[in-house]
Design a protein around this motif. Sequence first.
Motif, mmCIF file in Angstrom:
data_model
loop_
_atom_site.group_PDB
_atom_site.id
_atom_site.type_symbol
_atom_site.label_atom_id
_atom_site.label_comp_id
_atom_site.label_asym_id
_atom_site.label_seq_id
_atom_site.Cartn_x
_atom_site.Cartn_y
_atom_site.Cartn_z
ATOM 1 N N ALA A 86 -9.750 16.474 -0.855
ATOM 2 C CA ALA A 86 -9.432 15.497 0.196
ATOM 3 C C ALA A 86 -9.722 14.211 -0.668
ATOM 4 O O ALA A 86 -8.561 13.342 0.137
ATOM 5 C CB ALA A 86 -10.668 15.674 1.848
ATOM 6 N N PHE A 87 -10.299 13.675 -1.132
ATOM 7 C CA PHE A 87 -10.381 11.987 -1.564
ATOM 8 C C PHE A 87 -9.429 11.640 -2.659
ATOM 9 O O PHE A 87 -9.191 10.532 -2.195
ATOM 10 C CB PHE A 87 -12.177 11.069 -1.744
ATOM 11 C CG PHE A 87 -12.116 10.283 -2.387
ATOM 12 C CD1 PHE A 87 -12.491 9.036 -1.191
ATOM 13 C CD2 PHE A 87 -12.504 10.157 -4.001
ATOM 14 C CE1 PHE A 87 -12.647 7.622 -1.444
ATOM 15 C CE2 PHE A 87 -12.103 8.361 -4.318
ATOM 16 C CZ PHE A 87 -12.510 7.710 -3.201
ATOM 17 N N VAL A 88 -9.243 12.456 -3.426
ATOM 18 C CA VAL A 88 -9.406 12.160 -4.697
ATOM 19 C C VAL A 88 -7.161 12.440 -3.956
ATOM 20 O O VAL A 88 -6.481 11.588 -4.900
ATOM 21 C CB VAL A 88 -9.136 12.883 -5.911
ATOM 22 C CG1 VAL A 88 -7.516 12.945 -7.014
ATOM 23 C CG2 VAL A 88 -10.182 12.795 -5.843
ATOM 24 N N ILE A 89 -6.727 13.515 -3.394
ATOM 25 C CA ILE A 89 -5.787 13.971 -3.073
ATOM 26 C C ILE A 89 -5.514 12.043 -2.223
ATOM 27 O O ILE A 89 -4.586 11.623 -2.365
ATOM 28 C CB ILE A 89 -5.557 14.793 -2.040
ATOM 29 C CG1 ILE A 89 -5.436 15.915 -2.616
ATOM 30 C CG2 ILE A 89 -4.103 14.650 -0.535
ATOM 31 C CD1 ILE A 89 -4.015 16.196 -3.467
ATOM 32 N N GLY A 90 -6.125 11.914 -1.333
ATOM 33 C CA GLY A 90 -6.174 10.434 -0.515
ATOM 34 C C GLY A 90 -5.931 10.169 -0.934
ATOM 35 O O GLY A 90 -5.480 8.511 -0.289
ATOM 36 N N LEU A 91 -6.670 9.446 -1.401
ATOM 37 C CA LEU A 91 -6.391 7.801 -3.226
ATOM 38 C C LEU A 91 -4.720 8.001 -3.733
ATOM 39 O O LEU A 91 -4.193 6.633 -3.443
ATOM 40 C CB LEU A 91 -6.883 8.348 -4.500
ATOM 41 C CG LEU A 91 -8.650 7.752 -4.419
ATOM 42 C CD1 LEU A 91 -9.720 8.316 -5.589
ATOM 43 C CD2 LEU A 91 -8.421 5.949 -3.752
ATOM 44 N N VAL A 92 -4.630 9.722 -4.233
ATOM 45 C CA VAL A 92 -2.934 9.094 -4.843
ATOM 46 C C VAL A 92 -2.022 9.359 -3.433
ATOM 47 O O VAL A 92 -1.209 7.983 -3.693
ATOM 48 C CB VAL A 92 -2.677 10.277 -5.051
ATOM 49 C CG1 VAL A 92 -1.549 11.111 -5.441
ATOM 50 C CG2 VAL A 92 -3.400 10.771 -6.584
ATOM 51 N N LEU A 93 -2.475 9.603 -2.570
ATOM 52 C CA LEU A 93 -0.785 9.156 -1.395
ATOM 53 C C LEU A 93 -1.413 8.369 -1.043
ATOM 54 O O LEU A 93 -0.206 7.377 -1.018
ATOM 55 C CB LEU A 93 -1.229 10.292 -0.527
ATOM 56 C CG LEU A 93 -1.102 12.439 -0.186
ATOM 57 C CD1 LEU A 93 -1.998 12.775 0.425
ATOM 58 C CD2 LEU A 93 -0.437 12.068 -0.633
ATOM 59 N N ALA A 94 -2.535 7.069 -1.054
ATOM 60 C CA ALA A 94 -2.888 6.021 0.321
ATOM 61 C C ALA A 94 -1.975 4.979 -1.995
ATOM 62 O O ALA A 94 -0.932 4.105 -1.421
ATOM 63 C CB ALA A 94 -3.939 5.351 0.379
ATOM 64 N N LEU A 95 -2.327 5.869 -2.988
ATOM 65 C CA LEU A 95 -1.492 4.549 -3.780
ATOM 66 C C LEU A 95 -0.060 4.703 -4.007
ATOM 67 O O LEU A 95 0.425 4.064 -4.555
ATOM 68 C CB LEU A 95 -2.538 4.611 -4.881
ATOM 69 C CG LEU A 95 -3.276 4.361 -5.676
ATOM 70 C CD1 LEU A 95 -4.711 4.843 -6.420
ATOM 71 C CD2 LEU A 95 -4.224 3.118 -6.430
ATOM 72 N N LEU A 96 0.542 6.376 -3.560
ATOM 73 C CA LEU A 96 2.370 5.921 -3.726
ATOM 74 C C LEU A 96 2.270 5.343 -2.943
ATOM 75 O O LEU A 96 3.705 4.806 -3.494
ATOM 76 C CB LEU A 96 2.576 7.716 -3.733
ATOM 77 C CG LEU A 96 2.313 8.424 -4.814
ATOM 78 C CD1 LEU A 96 2.361 9.564 -4.817
ATOM 79 C CD2 LEU A 96 3.145 7.835 -5.562
ATOM 80 N N ILE A 97 1.547 5.098 -1.916
ATOM 81 C CA ILE A 97 1.940 4.413 -0.438
ATOM 82 C C ILE A 97 2.235 3.107 -0.850
ATOM 83 O O ILE A 97 3.254 1.804 -0.676
ATOM 84 C CB ILE A 97 1.204 4.578 0.840
ATOM 85 C CG1 ILE A 97 1.238 6.241 1.386
ATOM 86 C CG2 ILE A 97 1.626 3.660 1.485
ATOM 87 C CD1 ILE A 97 3.343 6.071 2.279
ATOM 88 N N VAL A 98 1.147 2.220 -1.642
ATOM 89 C CA VAL A 98 0.763 0.999 -1.654
ATOM 90 C C VAL A 98 1.657 0.672 -2.936
ATOM 91 O O VAL A 98 2.172 -0.033 -3.156
ATOM 92 C CB VAL A 98 -0.180 0.166 -1.831
ATOM 93 C CG1 VAL A 98 -1.417 1.121 -0.902
ATOM 94 C CG2 VAL A 98 -1.299 0.984 -3.067
ATOM 95 N N ASN A 99 2.996 1.593 -3.182
ATOM 96 C CA ASN A 99 3.106 1.588 -4.741
ATOM 97 C C ASN A 99 4.743 1.780 -4.559
ATOM 98 O O ASN A 99 5.698 2.022 -5.145
ATOM 99 C CB ASN A 99 2.999 2.661 -6.123
ATOM 100 C CG ASN A 99 1.835 2.170 -6.618
ATOM 101 O OD1 ASN A 99 2.349 1.059 -7.487
ATOM 102 N ND2 ASN A 99 0.999 2.505 -6.926
#
Length: 161
Positions: A86-99
């Motif tokens: 969940a942490f890694v998925i959270g990183l990916v999803l949050a980074l996609l948003i900020v990108n």
Amino acid sequence: MLIILIGNKGAHGSSIADLVLILLTQTLVIAFVEEMVFRGFILNLLLSKSYKVAVLLSSFLFAFTHSLNMLSGQSVANTIFQILFAFVIGLVLALLIVNGQSIGIMIVFHGLNNFLQFTSPVDANDSLLINYALLLFLSGYAFYLWNRKATLSVSQHQISS
């Protein structure tokens, strides 16, 4: 998604109606609420600090909420893996948003991920290799997105200066 589908040997449901109901529940209820809270509200609230703090803290909080699965009888080992995942998925999803990606895409991805995990005919312990391969792939993708955002931030700062 394809890795999950192959690793889990497809989706398992007693009927098409059950699968549709599970997909709608996982996407329109669970994924929608979690994405709106963690990527919509918390991430945006923390972006005033810095995108790095926002991404890390929103991902940590998202992962921490998955520790509650132990209350439903999930094993400690499976819960720890789920928190890490969940942490890694959270990183990916949050980074996609900020990108610059749409939160709608995150909701659909999250819903499909939950659907495939929930309907898997394979026990989580039976697909450890697939789970670790997926975690490694997502970690690499998060690293790529983190560096991409840092590069974009530097070049945008240079342009504005």
